[in-house]
Design a protein around this motif. Sequence first.
Motif, short mmCIF file in Angstrom:
data_model
loop_
_atom_site.label_atom_id
_atom_site.label_comp_id
_atom_site.label_asym_id
_atom_site.label_seq_id
_atom_site.Cartn_x
_atom_site.Cartn_y
_atom_site.Cartn_z
N ALA A 152 47.98 48.20 37.27
CA ALA A 152 46.71 47.78 36.67
C ALA A 152 46.75 46.28 36.35
CB ALA A 152 46.41 48.60 35.43
N TRP A 153 47.88 45.82 35.82
CA TRP A 153 48.02 44.40 35.48
C TRP A 153 47.90 43.54 36.74
CZ3 TRP A 153 47.92 41.60 31.18
CH2 TRP A 153 48.31 40.26 31.27
N VAL A 154 48.64 43.88 37.79
CA VAL A 154 48.63 43.09 39.02
C VAL A 154 47.24 43.11 39.66
CG1 VAL A 154 49.56 42.90 41.38
CG2 VAL A 154 51.10 43.33 39.44
N LEU A 155 46.58 44.25 39.65
CA LEU A 155 45.24 44.33 40.23
C LEU A 155 44.23 43.53 39.42
CD1 LEU A 155 45.23 48.05 41.41
CD2 LEU A 155 45.56 45.97 42.80
N ALA A 156 44.41 43.47 38.11
CA ALA A 156 43.54 42.63 37.28
C ALA A 156 43.77 41.15 37.57
CB ALA A 156 43.78 42.93 35.80
N VAL A 157 45.03 40.77 37.77
CA VAL A 157 45.33 39.39 38.16
C VAL A 157 44.67 39.08 39.51
CG1 VAL A 157 47.18 37.79 38.84
CG2 VAL A 157 47.48 39.25 36.83
N ALA A 158 44.76 40.02 40.45
CA ALA A 158 44.13 39.85 41.76
C ALA A 158 42.62 39.67 41.62
CB ALA A 158 44.44 41.05 42.66
N ASP A 159 42.01 40.45 40.75
CA ASP A 159 40.58 40.32 40.52
C ASP A 159 40.25 38.93 39.98
OD1 ASP A 159 37.85 41.50 40.26
OD2 ASP A 159 38.23 41.07 38.13
N ALA A 196 47.08 35.00 45.56
CA ALA A 196 46.90 36.44 45.77
C ALA A 196 47.91 37.18 44.91
CB ALA A 196 47.10 36.82 47.24
N ALA A 197 47.52 38.36 44.48
CA ALA A 197 48.42 39.25 43.74
C ALA A 197 48.48 40.56 44.50
CB ALA A 197 47.93 39.47 42.32
N ASN A 198 49.69 41.03 44.74
CA ASN A 198 49.89 42.20 45.59
C ASN A 198 50.89 43.17 45.03
OD1 ASN A 198 49.55 39.70 47.56
ND2 ASN A 198 48.50 41.48 48.35
N LEU A 232 42.89 38.11 52.69
CA LEU A 232 43.21 39.34 53.42
C LEU A 232 44.15 40.26 52.65
CD1 LEU A 232 43.70 37.96 57.04
CD2 LEU A 232 41.68 39.08 56.06
N VAL A 233 44.97 39.69 51.77
CA VAL A 233 45.98 40.50 51.09
C VAL A 233 45.76 40.66 49.59
CG1 VAL A 233 47.78 40.08 52.81
CG2 VAL A 233 47.56 38.54 50.85
N ASN A 234 44.94 39.82 49.00
CA ASN A 234 44.77 39.88 47.55
C ASN A 234 44.32 41.26 47.08
OD1 ASN A 234 44.71 38.74 44.92
ND2 ASN A 234 42.49 38.59 45.07
N GLY A 235 45.05 41.80 46.14
CA GLY A 235 44.71 43.10 45.57
C GLY A 235 45.12 44.30 46.39
N GLN A 236 45.85 44.09 47.45
CA GLN A 236 46.23 45.18 48.34
C GLN A 236 47.52 45.88 47.85
OE1 GLN A 236 44.28 46.17 51.03
NE2 GLN A 236 42.93 44.74 50.00
N ARG A 237 47.55 47.18 48.06
CA ARG A 237 48.76 48.00 47.85
C ARG A 237 49.35 48.20 49.22
NH1 ARG A 237 48.62 52.88 46.21
NH2 ARG A 237 50.16 52.83 44.56
#
Length: 105
Positions: free
Chosen positions: A50-57, A67-69, A97-102
């Motif tokens: 959740a933290w990494v995805l919020a950073v990506a957002d 980008a945060a991945n 292309l990669v930001n927010g990707q799992r």
Amino acid sequence: LAALRTVSREFDRELAASPHGRLIAVTSSAVAHPRAGYASYAALKAAAEAWVLAVADGYARTGTGAAANLIVATTLADYEAELGDRVVEILEAAPTLVNGQRIPL
């Protein structure tokens, strides 16, 4: 989780200012499929995701080149080379292309 939060906050300006800034965290498939006896582990990994995805957002909203991945692993045993390959792929890819990707390992 505390280390991830502290480090990502400390380097956020530098990451956001660089067209090659990347925050990459390794997470676990246990987040999607928690098992008895591993609930605490899965919960902490979910919080880290959740933290990494919020950073990506945040990176997406501000239009930075950062980008945060997340790299999703079942195990890291004997997968060190593949982990390195995934990191290189993320570093070489366009951030949009990669930001927010799992990304699976």
